[in-house]
Design a protein around this motif. Structure first.
Motif, PDB file in Angstrom:
ATOM      1  N   PHE A  55      36.172  34.818  35.614  1.00 31.53           N
ATOM      2  CA  PHE A  55      36.830  36.226  35.823  1.00 31.53           C
ATOM      3  C   PHE A  55      35.829  36.936  36.480  1.00 31.53           C
ATOM      4  CE2 PHE A  55      40.087  39.727  34.708  1.00 31.53           C
ATOM      5  CZ  PHE A  55      40.898  39.294  35.889  1.00 31.53           C
ATOM      6  N   GLY A  56      35.513  36.805  37.522  1.00 36.07           N
ATOM      7  CA  GLY A  56      34.249  37.506  38.151  1.00 36.07           C
ATOM      8  C   GLY A  56      34.532  38.446  39.062  1.00 36.07           C
ATOM      9  N   LEU A  57      33.339  39.522  39.091  1.00 38.75           N
ATOM     10  CA  LEU A  57      33.623  40.524  39.933  1.00 38.75           C
ATOM     11  C   LEU A  57      33.102  40.206  41.553  1.00 38.75           C
ATOM     12  CD1 LEU A  57      33.749  43.555  40.000  1.00 38.75           C
ATOM     13  CD2 LEU A  57      31.344  43.559  39.807  1.00 38.75           C
ATOM     14  N   ASP A  58      34.165  40.535  42.346  1.00 43.75           N
ATOM     15  CA  ASP A  58      33.903  40.092  43.768  1.00 43.75           C
ATOM     16  C   ASP A  58      33.223  41.306  44.464  1.00 43.75           C
ATOM     17  OD1 ASP A  58      34.100  39.904  46.639  1.00 43.75           O
ATOM     18  OD2 ASP A  58      35.983  38.956  46.641  1.00 43.75           O
ATOM     19  N   PHE A  59      31.707  41.173  44.714  1.00 44.07           N
ATOM     20  CA  PHE A  59      30.963  42.143  45.331  1.00 44.07           C
ATOM     21  C   PHE A  59      31.376  42.692  46.690  1.00 44.07           C
ATOM     22  CE2 PHE A  59      28.245  40.769  41.621  1.00 44.07           C
ATOM     23  CZ  PHE A  59      27.919  41.756  40.905  1.00 44.07           C
ATOM     24  N   SER A  60      31.554  41.633  47.303  1.00 42.96           N
ATOM     25  CA  SER A  60      31.878  42.001  48.663  1.00 42.96           C
ATOM     26  C   SER A  60      33.072  42.848  48.990  1.00 42.96           C
ATOM     27  CB  SER A  60      31.785  40.831  49.570  1.00 42.96           C
ATOM     28  OG  SER A  60      32.844  39.708  49.234  1.00 42.96           O
ATOM     29  N   LEU A  61      34.145  42.404  48.337  1.00 34.13           N
ATOM     30  CA  LEU A  61      35.265  43.253  48.198  1.00 34.13           C
ATOM     31  C   LEU A  61      35.140  44.838  47.807  1.00 34.13           C
ATOM     32  CD1 LEU A  61      38.275  42.947  49.021  1.00 34.13           C
ATOM     33  CD2 LEU A  61      38.819  42.020  46.668  1.00 34.13           C
ATOM     34  N   ASN A  62      34.672  44.640  46.639  1.00 31.09           N
ATOM     35  CA  ASN A  62      34.314  46.321  45.960  1.00 31.09           C
ATOM     36  C   ASN A  62      33.342  46.906  46.850  1.00 31.09           C
ATOM     37  OD1 ASN A  62      34.898  46.288  42.819  1.00 31.09           O
ATOM     38  ND2 ASN A  62      34.959  44.299  43.449  1.00 31.09           N
ATOM     39  N   ASN A  63      32.478  46.403  47.805  1.00 33.94           N
ATOM     40  CA  ASN A  63      31.745  47.114  48.533  1.00 33.94           C
ATOM     41  C   ASN A  63      32.316  47.683  49.728  1.00 33.94           C
ATOM     42  OD1 ASN A  63      29.365  46.788  46.555  1.00 33.94           O
ATOM     43  ND2 ASN A  63      28.494  45.044  48.041  1.00 33.94           N
ATOM     44  N   TYR A  65      34.978  49.358  49.402  1.00 32.28           N
ATOM     45  CA  TYR A  65      35.462  50.768  49.146  1.00 32.28           C
ATOM     46  C   TYR A  65      34.507  51.401  48.331  1.00 32.28           C
ATOM     47  CZ  TYR A  65      39.882  48.191  50.395  1.00 32.28           C
ATOM     48  OH  TYR A  65      40.763  47.402  50.798  1.00 32.28           O
ATOM     49  N   TYR A  66      33.568  51.013  47.740  1.00 31.77           N
ATOM     50  CA  TYR A  66      32.758  51.622  46.631  1.00 31.77           C
ATOM     51  C   TYR A  66      31.586  51.336  47.015  1.00 31.77           C
ATOM     52  CZ  TYR A  66      36.904  52.764  44.163  1.00 31.77           C
ATOM     53  OH  TYR A  66      38.139  53.192  43.599  1.00 31.77           O
ATOM     54  N   SER A  67      30.296  52.196  46.383  1.00 30.57           N
ATOM     55  CA  SER A  67      29.285  51.867  46.246  1.00 30.57           C
ATOM     56  C   SER A  67      28.624  51.726  44.951  1.00 30.57           C
ATOM     57  CB  SER A  67      28.264  52.923  47.250  1.00 30.57           C
ATOM     58  OG  SER A  67      27.008  52.760  47.092  1.00 30.57           O
ATOM     59  N   TRP A  68      28.712  50.580  44.612  1.00 25.07           N
ATOM     60  CA  TRP A  68      28.082  50.716  42.867  1.00 25.07           C
ATOM     61  C   TRP A  68      26.795  50.952  42.907  1.00 25.07           C
ATOM     62  CZ3 TRP A  68      31.610  48.473  38.904  1.00 25.07           C
ATOM     63  CH2 TRP A  68      32.815  48.599  39.224  1.00 25.07           C
ATOM     64  N   PRO A  69      26.145  51.449  41.651  1.00 25.68           N
ATOM     65  CA  PRO A  69      27.020  51.983  40.523  1.00 25.68           C
ATOM     66  C   PRO A  69      27.402  53.546  40.740  1.00 25.68           C
ATOM     67  CG  PRO A  69      24.723  52.051  39.940  1.00 25.68           C
ATOM     68  CD  PRO A  69      24.882  51.456  41.598  1.00 25.68           C
ATOM     69  N   PHE A  70      27.021  54.060  41.947  1.00 22.25           N
ATOM     70  CA  PHE A  70      27.400  55.598  42.078  1.00 22.25           C
ATOM     71  C   PHE A  70      28.534  56.060  42.303  1.00 22.25           C
ATOM     72  CE2 PHE A  70      22.912  53.997  43.572  1.00 22.25           C
ATOM     73  CZ  PHE A  70      22.353  54.419  42.593  1.00 22.25           C
ATOM     74  N   PHE A  71      29.327  55.165  42.948  1.00 26.26           N
ATOM     75  CA  PHE A  71      30.843  55.628  43.296  1.00 26.26           C
ATOM     76  C   PHE A  71      31.602  54.256  43.125  1.00 26.26           C
ATOM     77  CE2 PHE A  71      34.064  56.045  47.035  1.00 26.26           C
ATOM     78  CZ  PHE A  71      34.723  56.668  45.998  1.00 26.26           C
ATOM     79  N   ARG A  72      32.605  54.460  42.026  1.00 27.42           N
ATOM     80  CA  ARG A  72      32.918  53.115  41.495  1.00 27.42           C
ATOM     81  C   ARG A  72      34.623  53.398  40.896  1.00 27.42           C
ATOM     82  NH1 ARG A  72      29.324  51.911  36.439  1.00 27.42           N
ATOM     83  NH2 ARG A  72      29.581  53.745  35.283  1.00 27.42           N
ATOM     84  N   PRO A  73      35.454  52.561  40.661  1.00 28.93           N
ATOM     85  CA  PRO A  73      36.730  52.845  40.124  1.00 28.93           C
ATOM     86  C   PRO A  73      36.566  53.871  38.973  1.00 28.93           C
ATOM     87  CG  PRO A  73      36.799  50.661  40.853  1.00 28.93           C
ATOM     88  CD  PRO A  73      35.493  51.099  41.006  1.00 28.93           C
ATOM     89  N   ARG A  74      37.735  54.747  38.858  1.00 22.27           N
ATOM     90  CA  ARG A  74      37.628  55.670  37.786  1.00 22.27           C
ATOM     91  C   ARG A  74      37.781  54.835  36.396  1.00 22.27           C
ATOM     92  NH1 ARG A  74      41.952  59.569  40.335  1.00 22.27           N
ATOM     93  NH2 ARG A  74      42.716  57.579  40.735  1.00 22.27           N
ATOM     94  N   ALA A  75      37.144  54.999  35.539  1.00 27.42           N
ATOM     95  CA  ALA A  75      37.507  54.427  34.192  1.00 27.42           C
ATOM     96  C   ALA A  75      38.614  55.057  33.299  1.00 27.42           C
ATOM     97  CB  ALA A  75      36.314  54.453  33.280  1.00 27.42           C
ATOM     98  N   SER A  76      38.909  56.491  33.601  1.00 30.63           N
ATOM     99  CA  SER A  76      39.850  57.013  33.027  1.00 30.63           C
ATOM    100  C   SER A  76      41.175  56.597  33.548  1.00 30.63           C
ATOM    101  CB  SER A  76      39.696  58.622  33.369  1.00 30.63           C
ATOM    102  OG  SER A  76      39.734  59.071  34.825  1.00 30.63           O
ATOM    103  N   ARG A  77      41.097  55.954  34.565  1.00 30.47           N
ATOM    104  CA  ARG A  77      42.583  55.380  35.106  1.00 30.47           C
ATOM    105  C   ARG A  77      42.853  54.031  34.783  1.00 30.47           C
ATOM    106  NH1 ARG A  77      46.461  56.511  35.936  1.00 30.47           N
ATOM    107  NH2 ARG A  77      47.247  56.892  38.001  1.00 30.47           N
ATOM    108  N   GLY A  78      42.011  53.533  33.846  1.00 31.69           N
ATOM    109  CA  GLY A  78      42.235  52.107  33.586  1.00 31.69           C
ATOM    110  C   GLY A  78      42.133  51.103  34.858  1.00 31.69           C
ATOM    111  N   LEU A  79      43.404  50.543  34.813  1.00 31.22           N
ATOM    112  CA  LEU A  79      43.420  49.403  36.064  1.00 31.22           C
ATOM    113  C   LEU A  79      44.141  50.023  37.199  1.00 31.22           C
ATOM    114  CD1 LEU A  79      45.458  46.760  33.713  1.00 31.22           C
ATOM    115  CD2 LEU A  79      42.842  46.750  34.683  1.00 31.22           C
TER     116      LEU A  79
END
Length: 508
Positions: A55-63, A65-79
């Motif tokens: 159950f891996g992280l797709d870096f190319s897809l995440n990148n 929309y986001y610039s990890w680790p500085f801009f990433r999905p909000r943990a406060s909103r869960g899924l």
């Protein structure tokens, strides 16, 4: 033998996949790794039993929309953010209830019997923190130890591989929100370490893990025995590494199983060149380190134990100490505690920890321990573990080989290395736009600080010729390439081409 089952049955406001109706068929659905390198997510359903392979992280897809680790999905909103942007698949009965509630979703009970993790790279295990904590996860023992070390050092949602922080539903209803990490309901995920030769029975589906050689210890492939088919899954593997016999064991076991389907990685299928060896890496770097009379800094993945050992040997053979960043020390400790890996302990005379400066410095140049987290303080209080600061590194540059990634380059501003210091770049070459940008910024730093650069790397993935030889020796009836940008290059085999999120029936 294989046919697509894209038909859907509609009921209520939901789209019900055919796999929920035809419970007597083995169905395979890929939610990642299709036409991409990494992000493997393979769901197998057989007679009502659901098993997840990686159950891996797709870096190319995440990148995108986001610039990890500085801009990433909000943990406060869960899924919520992950679902809205298509970064996680909407798979029924897989996710933690607390993360569903944070996303304003109706919480679903877990429906999966098992999650099998091939190895500890984030593109294969990075999404495990989102999985319901009661679903058992299986992995190699050293993978569990490394993931536990990451969890202990980061304390965020994306690192909850082993220890899962839950906000109990009752406290939410009572409007009692825990103010701190300690107030959360932390539970241990059920993790079952496995070794080659184990058989894991999951309600009618049996998994057999077989070790393989990869650029991280504790890597496995799987042979999956369903009710009416056998599937082999390579994970990531190679034959040119330090332990090719591990991969040979997997290939031989898979061939004996006579699989109906081989799901194979294909990272390097477009590269006809030689992938090198760890011995060549050391040989290419050795002369540069030997000639240098200044600071040597190395960029490499510390979880790559072969590369870590190479750097340790380069340091020791040239009268230097290998210096490990404090935040990476728990990972080094986990690796050195495994006698099979042969890494020296942190108490070794040729190993030291790099202590980054926080807010305050005592008059004698030392740093207050109170400014470091609990696990870091535990390591620093060990009398036999040496730590060094930027002042000490600067004062004796020729005595250290400092492990430092690009994201920690701010430390170089404190160290102020002499012009002509040496940087060893020992990672994979950038293969996407985000990596190209990081590589360009890294080069700008090195030019600014007037480093000389020496590069050498050995891939963790099989070459094209080795990969095709592996496929030919296993002799599966069908081949499904994933973890590759070039599935068309497997056309010489009897291919089945997956579509993202579409179920495929598997029979013998």
């Amino acid at each position: 033998m294989y046919e697509s089952t894209q038909k859907r049955f509609r009921y209520g406001s939901h789209i019900r996949p055919v796999s929920d109706i035809w419970s007597d068929l083995a169905l395979l659905t890929l939610y990642g790794g299709v036409g991409r390198i990494g992000g493997n997510k393979v769901v197998l359903q057989d007679r009502g039993t659901k098993v997840l392979l990686d159950f891996g992280l797709d870096f190319s897809l995440n990148n995108i929309y986001y610039s990890w680790p500085f801009f990433r999905p909000r943990a406060s909103r869960g899924l919520h953010d992950y679902f809205e942007l298509g970064l996680l698949p909407k798979v029924k009965g897989l996710y933690r209830k607390d993360l569903q509630r944070r996303a304003d979703l109706q919480a679903q009970d877990p429906e999966f019997s098992f999650v099998a993790i091939s190895h500890g790279h984030l593109d294969h295990v990075g999404c495990l923190p989102f999985v319901h904590e009661s679903i058992p996860a299986g992995m190699g023992r050293i993978t569990k130890e490394v993931l536990a070390a990451i969890s202990a050092s980061r304390h965020d949602l994306e690192s909850e591989f082993i220890e899962v922080g839950l906000i109990p539903e009752g406290r939410l209803k009572a409007r009692e929100i825990p103010p701190s990490r300690q107030a959360k309901g932390y539970v241990q995920r059920e993790v079952r370490p496995f070794v080659t030769g184990d058989i894991i029975s999951c309600d009618g589906v049996d998994l057999e893990p077989i070790h393989v050689d990869h650029s991280i210890p504790g890597a496995y492939g799987f042979i999956v025995y369903c009710s009416d088919a056998t599937i082999a899954y390579t994970g990531d593997l190679r034959l040119h590494g330090t332990k090719p016999e591990l991969t040979r064991d997997f290939v031989e076991a898979a061939a004996r199983a006579r699989p109906d389907l081989l799901i194979t990685e294909g990272t390097n299928v477009s590269d006809a060149g030689n992938q090198g060896s760890e011995g060549l890496v050391k040989g290419r770097l050795s002369s540069a380190v030997r000639r240098s009379q200044k600071l040597v800094v190395a960029g490499f993945d510390i979880k790559n134990v072969d590369r870590l050992r190479t750097m340790y040997e380069l340091a020791r053979e040239n009268g230097r100490k290998l210096v490990i960043p404090l935040k990476k020390a728990p990972i080094y400790e986990a690796l050195s505690n495994d006698p099979k890996l042969g890494m020296p302990p942190m108490s070794d005379d040729n190993v030291a920890l790099y202590l980054p400066r926080r807010n305050y410095v005592y008059p004698d140049g030392t740093y207050p321990l109170e400014e470091y987290d609990e696990d870091q303080r535990r390591l620093l209080k060990k009398r036999d573990v040496e730590s060094v600061t930027c002042r000490e590194v600067k004062a004796r540059e020729s005595g250290f080989l400092l492990s430092l990634d690009y994201y920690d380059f701010n430390e170089l501003l404190d160290i102020k290395p002499s012009p002509g210091s040496l940087y060893l770049y020992s990672k994979t070459e950038p293969f996407n736009e985000e990596m190209e940008m990081d590589y360009g910024r890294m080069r700008a730093w090195l030019e600014r600080l007037r480093f000389s650069v020496k590069a050498a790397h050995c891939s963790g993935h099989a070459s094209r010729s080795d990969l095709f030889r592996i496929i030919e020796e296993i002799r599966a009836r069908k081949v499904m390439p994933i973890h590759t940008e070039h599935p068309e290059m497997f056309s010489r085999f009897n291919l089945i081409s997956p579509a993202l999120g579409k179920a495929i029936k598997v029979t013998s």
